[in-house]
Design a protein around this motif. Structure first.
Motif, PDB file in Angstrom:
ATOM      1  N   LEU A   1       0.878  -1.333  -0.029  1.00 20.73           N
ATOM      2  CA  LEU A   1      -0.366  -0.329   0.040  1.00 20.73           C
ATOM      3  C   LEU A   1       1.073   1.337  -0.080  1.00 20.73           C
ATOM      4  CD1 LEU A   1      -2.237   1.944   0.546  1.00 20.73           C
ATOM      5  CD2 LEU A   1      -2.298   0.843   2.907  1.00 20.73           C
ATOM      6  N   LEU A   2       1.642   1.676   1.058  1.00 18.28           N
ATOM      7  CA  LEU A   2       3.140   2.949   0.612  1.00 18.28           C
ATOM      8  C   LEU A   2       4.111   2.069  -0.208  1.00 18.28           C
ATOM      9  CD1 LEU A   2       1.590   2.730   3.622  1.00 18.28           C
ATOM     10  CD2 LEU A   2       4.197   3.278   4.421  1.00 18.28           C
ATOM     11  N   ALA A   3       4.461   1.720  -0.886  1.00 16.54           N
ATOM     12  CA  ALA A   3       5.286   1.756  -2.457  1.00 16.54           C
ATOM     13  C   ALA A   3       4.197   2.379  -2.731  1.00 16.54           C
ATOM     14  CB  ALA A   3       5.323   0.422  -2.590  1.00 16.54           C
ATOM     15  N   THR A   4       2.779   1.991  -3.458  1.00 11.36           N
ATOM     16  CA  THR A   4       1.831   2.729  -4.089  1.00 11.36           C
ATOM     17  C   THR A   4       1.649   4.036  -3.540  1.00 11.36           C
ATOM     18  OG1 THR A   4       0.774  -0.253  -4.659  1.00 11.36           O
ATOM     19  CG2 THR A   4       0.418   2.040  -5.616  1.00 11.36           C
ATOM     20  N   LEU A   5       1.287   4.320  -2.569  1.00  8.63           N
ATOM     21  CA  LEU A   5       1.232   5.371  -2.101  1.00  8.63           C
ATOM     22  C   LEU A   5       2.419   6.509  -3.115  1.00  8.63           C
ATOM     23  CD1 LEU A   5      -0.221   7.758  -0.639  1.00  8.63           C
ATOM     24  CD2 LEU A   5       1.571   6.789   1.106  1.00  8.63           C
ATOM     25  N   TYR A   6       3.612   5.788  -2.858  1.00  8.63           N
ATOM     26  CA  TYR A   6       4.540   6.651  -3.047  1.00  8.63           C
ATOM     27  C   TYR A   6       4.985   6.416  -4.210  1.00  8.63           C
ATOM     28  CZ  TYR A   6       5.766   8.577   1.695  1.00  8.63           C
ATOM     29  OH  TYR A   6       5.488   9.376   2.266  1.00  8.63           O
ATOM     30  N   ALA A  43       5.048  10.322  -6.821  1.00 11.10           N
ATOM     31  CA  ALA A  43       5.678  10.563  -7.549  1.00 11.10           C
ATOM     32  C   ALA A  43       5.632  10.575  -9.411  1.00 11.10           C
ATOM     33  CB  ALA A  43       7.376   9.009  -7.722  1.00 11.10           C
ATOM     34  N   ALA A  44       4.686   9.968  -9.458  1.00  9.33           N
ATOM     35  CA  ALA A  44       3.978  10.087 -11.192  1.00  9.33           C
ATOM     36  C   ALA A  44       3.101  11.482 -10.520  1.00  9.33           C
ATOM     37  CB  ALA A  44       3.040   9.230 -11.408  1.00  9.33           C
ATOM     38  N   GLY A  45       3.052  12.195  -9.597  1.00  3.07           N
ATOM     39  CA  GLY A  45       1.835  12.665  -9.818  1.00  3.07           C
ATOM     40  C   GLY A  45      -0.027  13.469 -10.067  1.00  3.07           C
ATOM     41  N   ARG A  46      -0.357  11.921  -9.694  1.00  4.66           N
ATOM     42  CA  ARG A  46      -1.410  11.499  -9.314  1.00  4.66           C
ATOM     43  C   ARG A  46      -2.077  11.132  -8.295  1.00  4.66           C
ATOM     44  NH1 ARG A  46       0.956   7.297 -12.795  1.00  4.66           N
ATOM     45  NH2 ARG A  46       0.910   6.197 -11.451  1.00  4.66           N
ATOM     46  N   LEU A  47      -1.146  11.692  -7.292  1.00  5.13           N
ATOM     47  CA  LEU A  47      -1.757  11.961  -5.721  1.00  5.13           C
ATOM     48  C   LEU A  47      -0.729  13.297  -5.309  1.00  5.13           C
ATOM     49  CD1 LEU A  47      -2.757   8.657  -3.229  1.00  5.13           C
ATOM     50  CD2 LEU A  47      -0.801  10.426  -2.713  1.00  5.13           C
ATOM     51  N   ASP A  48      -1.475  13.567  -4.276  1.00  8.27           N
ATOM     52  CA  ASP A  48      -0.671  14.485  -2.778  1.00  8.27           C
ATOM     53  C   ASP A  48      -1.090  13.445  -2.300  1.00  8.27           C
ATOM     54  OD1 ASP A  48       0.364  16.331  -2.084  1.00  8.27           O
ATOM     55  OD2 ASP A  48      -1.081  18.009  -2.003  1.00  8.27           O
ATOM     56  N   LEU A 101      -6.129   5.312   3.720  1.00 11.85           N
ATOM     57  CA  LEU A 101      -5.034   4.795   2.795  1.00 11.85           C
ATOM     58  C   LEU A 101      -5.626   4.068   1.122  1.00 11.85           C
ATOM     59  CD1 LEU A 101      -1.410   4.658   4.033  1.00 11.85           C
ATOM     60  CD2 LEU A 101      -2.641   6.725   3.134  1.00 11.85           C
ATOM     61  N   TRP A 102      -6.198   3.165   2.268  1.00 10.16           N
ATOM     62  CA  TRP A 102      -6.711   2.013   1.129  1.00 10.16           C
ATOM     63  C   TRP A 102      -7.751   3.028   0.740  1.00 10.16           C
ATOM     64  CZ3 TRP A 102      -4.256  -2.161  -1.043  1.00 10.16           C
ATOM     65  CH2 TRP A 102      -3.994  -3.064  -0.218  1.00 10.16           C
ATOM     66  N   GLN A 103      -9.147   3.155   0.551  1.00  6.19           N
ATOM     67  CA  GLN A 103      -9.845   4.062   0.512  1.00  6.19           C
ATOM     68  C   GLN A 103      -9.366   5.216  -0.692  1.00  6.19           C
ATOM     69  OE1 GLN A 103     -12.655   6.146   2.701  1.00  6.19           O
ATOM     70  NE2 GLN A 103     -14.095   6.718   0.605  1.00  6.19           N
ATOM     71  N   ALA A 104      -8.389   5.995  -0.168  1.00  2.00           N
ATOM     72  CA  ALA A 104      -7.628   7.539  -1.379  1.00  2.00           C
ATOM     73  C   ALA A 104      -6.763   6.655  -2.340  1.00  2.00           C
ATOM     74  CB  ALA A 104      -6.503   7.619  -0.478  1.00  2.00           C
ATOM     75  N   VAL A 105      -6.070   5.718  -2.302  1.00  2.00           N
ATOM     76  CA  VAL A 105      -5.451   4.597  -3.157  1.00  2.00           C
ATOM     77  C   VAL A 105      -5.703   4.070  -4.103  1.00  2.00           C
ATOM     78  CG1 VAL A 105      -2.991   3.436  -3.873  1.00  2.00           C
ATOM     79  CG2 VAL A 105      -2.977   5.337  -1.273  1.00  2.00           C
ATOM     80  N   VAL A 163      -3.007  -1.035  -6.179  1.00  2.12           N
ATOM     81  CA  VAL A 163      -2.184  -0.960  -5.551  1.00  2.12           C
ATOM     82  C   VAL A 163      -1.567  -2.464  -6.067  1.00  2.12           C
ATOM     83  CG1 VAL A 163      -1.588  -2.545  -3.477  1.00  2.12           C
ATOM     84  CG2 VAL A 163      -2.523  -0.332  -2.849  1.00  2.12           C
ATOM     85  N   ASN A 164      -2.616  -3.974  -7.071  1.00  2.00           N
ATOM     86  CA  ASN A 164      -2.766  -4.369  -7.541  1.00  2.00           C
ATOM     87  C   ASN A 164      -2.133  -4.161  -8.974  1.00  2.00           C
ATOM     88  OD1 ASN A 164      -3.819  -6.338  -5.656  1.00  2.00           O
ATOM     89  ND2 ASN A 164      -5.612  -6.411  -6.276  1.00  2.00           N
TER      90      ASN A 164
END
Length: 305
Positions: free
Chosen positions: A67-72, A76-81, A130-134, A139-140
């Protein structure tokens, strides 16, 4: 330093050392009253020690690393702050034994501060925000893009808690290990899952800046270094100059941790350990400690190459 270590490794034969380590690890699992699986990876040379490392396991809280790897990666891709603030009412949280689940009032936290709690105290309520936000599918997709085809999320933490409570309540003897083995949260075909080998591959990708680089990569590694629990993986490395970053997971009869062990000479080792106890007791110090001792055997073998 890492280039020197890689060249030295290439001139040696790791097979016999790895086999001896695997035998010692298996014996340590037996002595602790558990069955276990392990994968240890030298992040810089690619050398490994393996005990059943390709067998799928239920990940539970270990999937928080995914989950955290996906968040970051999304940041990095600019799709999430990752600094976006979220208001979290007291009545809209996943129950838990730590973090914001224990708080009585509304809280407002950034995504990265929720990530901090998710690792530091395995905060299930923070993780589910975070699961809801990401998004589970994000993640998959991220795991698949990293080549981790057997690392799949099915449930958020609230789902796991609900299934565990409901299914355990229907067992004739909730303390019977055989009956507990029928729980869906312990069946990798029906819940969040990965293998020890894929978890070490994910950690290696994080440490090699392949998930995200620069400030974001440094921040992600710092988060994973903030876990409060030291009774499993870290217990095998009781040295002031050796750092251990990791994430634990616990289910009935199952104890696990995946993390990275870093030595002052530059050695970096990703390790994932899963154990299954022959007892349903919640407190089994030997089952916790063998995660650290098995990891130490594996890392010592890698360092001897």
């Amino acid at each position: 330093m890492n280039e020197t270590r890689r060249a030295a490794n290439e001139s040696r034969r790791p097979g016999s050392e790895g086999r001896r380590a695997a035998a010692r690890i298996t014996a340590a699992f037996t002595d602790a009253g558990v069955t276990g699986r392990l994968h240890a990876l030298d992040i810089d040379t690619g050398a490994t020690v393996s005990v059943g490392a390709t067998t799928p396991e239920p990940t539970s809280s270990l999937h928080k690393v995914c989950l955290l790897a996906t968040l970051y990666r999304e940041a990095a891709a600019g799709r999430l702050d990752r600094t976006r603030q979220i208001e979290i009412p007291a009545e809209a949280r996943t129950p838990g034994l730590s973090g914001i689940a224990l708080m009585r009032d509304s809280v407002r936290l950034s995504l990265r501060d929720l990530a901090t709690l998710t690792v530091a105290v395995s905060d299930n309520a923070a993780a589910d925000v975070l699961w809801q936000a990401v998004g589970v599918e994000t993640v998959n997709r991220t795991m698949a893009a990293l080549g981790l085809r057997e690392t799949v999320a099915v449930h958020v933490m609230a789902d796991i808690q609900h299934l565990l409570t409901a299914e355990r309540g229907r067992l004739a003897d909730p303390g019977d290990v055989g009956e507990l083995s029928t729980l869906s949260v312990l069946d990798p075909a029906r819940t969040n899952r990965s293998t020890p080998r894929e978890l070490t591959a994910l950690l290696a990708a994080i440490w090699r800046d392949e998930v995200c680089g620069g400030e974001l990569g440094t921040e992600l590694r710092s988060l994973l270094g903030g876990q409060a629990w030291t009774h499993r993986l870290a217990s095998g490395f009781p040295f002031d100059d050796v750092s251990v970053s990791g994430k634990t997971a616990t289910l009935p009869t199952l104890r696990a941790e995946a993390g990275v062990v870093e030595y002052p000479d530059g050695g970096r080792y990703a390790v994932a350990v899963f154990t299954h106890a022959a007892s349903a007791s919640a407190i089994l110090p030997a089952a916790d400690a063998v995660i650290g001792s098995a990891a130490r055997i594996a890392v010592d073998a890698l360092r001897a190459l």
